[in-house]
Scaffold this motif. Structure first.
Motif, short mmCIF file in Angstrom:
data_model
loop_
_atom_site.label_atom_id
_atom_site.label_comp_id
_atom_site.label_asym_id
_atom_site.label_seq_id
_atom_site.Cartn_x
_atom_site.Cartn_y
_atom_site.Cartn_z
N ALA A 1 1.99 -10.29 -21.77
CA ALA A 1 0.56 -10.02 -21.84
C ALA A 1 0.27 -8.59 -21.39
O ALA A 1 0.99 -8.00 -20.58
CB ALA A 1 -0.19 -11.01 -20.95
N ASP A 2 -0.80 -8.04 -21.91
CA ASP A 2 -1.30 -6.73 -21.49
C ASP A 2 -2.22 -6.98 -20.29
O ASP A 2 -3.42 -7.23 -20.46
CB ASP A 2 -2.05 -6.08 -22.65
N VAL A 3 -1.67 -6.95 -19.08
CA VAL A 3 -2.37 -7.47 -17.91
C VAL A 3 -2.73 -6.38 -16.92
O VAL A 3 -1.96 -5.44 -16.69
CB VAL A 3 -1.52 -8.57 -17.21
N VAL A 4 -3.93 -6.50 -16.35
CA VAL A 4 -4.35 -5.72 -15.19
C VAL A 4 -4.73 -6.72 -14.11
O VAL A 4 -5.32 -7.76 -14.40
CB VAL A 4 -5.53 -4.78 -15.53
N ALA A 5 -4.35 -6.43 -12.87
CA ALA A 5 -4.62 -7.32 -11.74
C ALA A 5 -5.67 -6.68 -10.83
O ALA A 5 -5.63 -5.47 -10.58
CB ALA A 5 -3.34 -7.59 -10.97
N VAL A 6 -6.57 -7.51 -10.32
CA VAL A 6 -7.60 -7.07 -9.37
C VAL A 6 -7.57 -8.00 -8.18
O VAL A 6 -7.60 -9.22 -8.34
CB VAL A 6 -9.00 -7.06 -10.03
N GLU A 7 -7.50 -7.43 -6.98
CA GLU A 7 -7.38 -8.21 -5.75
C GLU A 7 -8.13 -7.51 -4.62
O GLU A 7 -7.95 -6.31 -4.41
CB GLU A 7 -5.90 -8.38 -5.39
N PRO A 8 -8.98 -8.24 -3.86
CA PRO A 8 -9.76 -7.60 -2.81
C PRO A 8 -9.02 -7.36 -1.50
O PRO A 8 -9.39 -6.45 -0.75
CB PRO A 8 -10.92 -8.57 -2.60
N ASP A 9 -8.00 -8.17 -1.18
CA ASP A 9 -7.35 -8.08 0.13
C ASP A 9 -6.25 -7.02 0.11
O ASP A 9 -5.31 -7.12 -0.68
CB ASP A 9 -6.76 -9.43 0.51
N PRO A 10 -6.32 -6.01 0.97
CA PRO A 10 -5.33 -4.92 0.92
C PRO A 10 -3.90 -5.39 1.14
O PRO A 10 -2.98 -4.89 0.48
CB PRO A 10 -5.78 -3.98 2.06
N ALA A 11 -3.69 -6.36 2.04
CA ALA A 11 -2.32 -6.83 2.30
C ALA A 11 -1.77 -7.59 1.10
O ALA A 11 -0.59 -7.45 0.74
CB ALA A 11 -2.30 -7.70 3.55
N MET A 12 -2.60 -8.41 0.48
CA MET A 12 -2.16 -9.14 -0.71
C MET A 12 -1.89 -8.17 -1.86
O MET A 12 -0.89 -8.30 -2.59
CB MET A 12 -3.22 -10.17 -1.11
N LEU A 13 -2.77 -7.20 -2.02
CA LEU A 13 -2.59 -6.21 -3.09
C LEU A 13 -1.31 -5.40 -2.88
O LEU A 13 -0.58 -5.12 -3.84
CB LEU A 13 -3.81 -5.28 -3.14
N ALA A 14 -1.02 -5.04 -1.64
CA ALA A 14 0.21 -4.31 -1.35
C ALA A 14 1.44 -5.12 -1.71
O ALA A 14 2.44 -4.59 -2.23
CB ALA A 14 0.25 -3.91 0.12
N GLU A 15 1.39 -6.43 -1.44
CA GLU A 15 2.52 -7.30 -1.78
C GLU A 15 2.68 -7.41 -3.29
O GLU A 15 3.80 -7.38 -3.81
CB GLU A 15 2.31 -8.68 -1.16
N LEU A 16 1.56 -7.51 -4.00
CA LEU A 16 1.62 -7.56 -5.47
C LEU A 16 2.25 -6.28 -6.02
O LEU A 16 3.12 -6.34 -6.91
CB LEU A 16 0.21 -7.74 -6.02
N ARG A 17 1.82 -5.15 -5.50
CA ARG A 17 2.37 -3.88 -5.99
C ARG A 17 3.85 -3.74 -5.66
O ARG A 17 4.61 -3.14 -6.42
CB ARG A 17 1.57 -2.72 -5.37
N ARG A 18 4.27 -4.30 -4.54
CA ARG A 18 5.69 -4.25 -4.18
C ARG A 18 6.52 -5.11 -5.13
O ARG A 18 7.58 -4.68 -5.59
CB ARG A 18 5.88 -4.75 -2.74
N VAL A 19 6.02 -6.31 -5.43
CA VAL A 19 6.77 -7.25 -6.26
C VAL A 19 6.73 -6.86 -7.74
O VAL A 19 7.72 -7.02 -8.46
CB VAL A 19 6.22 -8.68 -6.08
N LEU A 20 5.58 -6.33 -8.18
CA LEU A 20 5.38 -6.00 -9.60
C LEU A 20 4.91 -4.55 -9.74
O LEU A 20 3.75 -4.28 -10.10
CB LEU A 20 4.36 -6.96 -10.23
N PRO A 21 5.78 -3.59 -9.45
CA PRO A 21 5.34 -2.20 -9.41
C PRO A 21 4.89 -1.64 -10.76
O PRO A 21 4.15 -0.64 -10.79
CB PRO A 21 6.59 -1.46 -8.91
N ALA A 22 5.29 -2.25 -11.86
CA ALA A 22 4.90 -1.74 -13.17
C ALA A 22 3.51 -2.20 -13.61
O ALA A 22 2.96 -1.68 -14.59
CB ALA A 22 5.93 -2.17 -14.22
N VAL A 23 2.92 -3.17 -12.89
CA VAL A 23 1.62 -3.71 -13.27
C VAL A 23 0.51 -2.82 -12.72
O VAL A 23 0.56 -2.36 -11.57
CB VAL A 23 1.46 -5.15 -12.74
N ARG A 24 -0.50 -2.59 -13.53
CA ARG A 24 -1.71 -1.90 -13.06
C ARG A 24 -2.47 -2.85 -12.15
O ARG A 24 -2.96 -3.89 -12.58
CB ARG A 24 -2.57 -1.48 -14.24
#
Length: 262
Positions: A63-86
């Motif tokens: 999928a052509d996916v963009v993720a939006v998340e309000p919590d900075p700690a959760m967002l940091a974990e997402l970026r760590r696990v899926l660094p290629a995702v916007r």
């Protein structure tokens, strides 16, 4: 749930972001495919994306996916696990995307945290006409005897009405799609369930339930007592007392389509 209570619960996950990423289940692939079925295009917003549990499934489906998340700690974990995702900071009430910029909005175990009086029109704003809004919930199959017992022992903080097969439909249908907020813009909701499962041990299942918002906001003594009861129950059951087992689950989906502008 009153607004201040919902905010306290919804903002608790960042305190357990690594455990959430490690222990929360992914989503049944068939459920995600059904949620996106007949969308007008491939652009997907994972809204309230957390640590990227649903995002990862979307990536696997190309999928052509963009993720939006309000919590900075959760967002940091997402970026760590899926660094290629916007992945962007933002919320359902303030989505940092242009009008009509996505074809599908998905929310994995998150739709119930949205203030739909504000989020409904905001989601409609970013969705293309004919686009899809869908909430997905991973629910435990309490038609299985030991799972029903676990729900009773854990109590509503650890296993709430959205968390079991027998109650998720009633707990989600229309409740998170208020008529005043969405009906002028969206069609009638549809629901479906898709069989799922997660390999667990007693310890990892206790850890999973420990990432529930109701447990995270407990005073420490109460939280330890609740998790202790769950651990003792799992130790008492032949299905869960030794080694790995499969936690029987379903991914439930609530889906609505954005109506074309009149």
């Amino acid at each position: 749930m009153e607004d201040h209570v919902r905010l306290r619960h919804s903002s608790s996950f960042g305190t357990a972001a690594p455990a959430y990423a490690e222990h929360r289940p992914d989503y049944a692939t068939a459920a995600v495919r059904w949620a996106m079925e007949d969308a007008p295009g491939p652009r997907v917003l994972d809204l309230g994306a957390g640590t990227g549990k649903l995002t990862g499934t979307l990536v696997a489906l190309s999928a052509d996916v963009v993720a939006v998340e309000p919590d900075p700690a959760m967002l940091a974990e997402l970026r760590r696990v899926l660094p290629a995702v916007r992945a962007l900071p933002g919320s359902a009430e303030e989505i940092p995307l242009p009008d009509g910029s996505v074809d599908i909005v998905l929310a994995g175990n998150a739709l119930h945290w949205f203030d739909m009086a504000v989020a409904g029109p905001e989601i409609a704003r970013v969705l293309a006409p004919g686009g899809i809004l869908a909430g997905l919930w991973n629910v435990m199959d309490d038609r299985v005897d030991w799972v029903a017992g676990l729900a009773r022992v854990g109590g509503s903080a650890a296993v709430g009405p959205r968390d079991t097969f027998s109650s998720w439909r009633a707990a989600t249908k229309r409740l998170y799609l208020p008529a005043a907020a969405l009906n002028p813009r969206f069609g009638s909701p549809e629901q479906s369930e898709f069989a799922h499962g997660q390999r667990r041990t007693a310890d990892s299942l206790v850890a999973t339930l420990g990432t529930r918002a109701g447990v995270l906001v407990m005073p420490d003594e109460e939280r330890q007592a609740t998790l202790g009861r769950i651990r003792a129950f799992l130790a008492s059951r032949p299905e869960t007392s030794s080694g790995e087992f499969t936690l029987p689950m379903s991914t439930g989906v609530l889906r609505v389509r954005r109506l074309p502008a009149r």
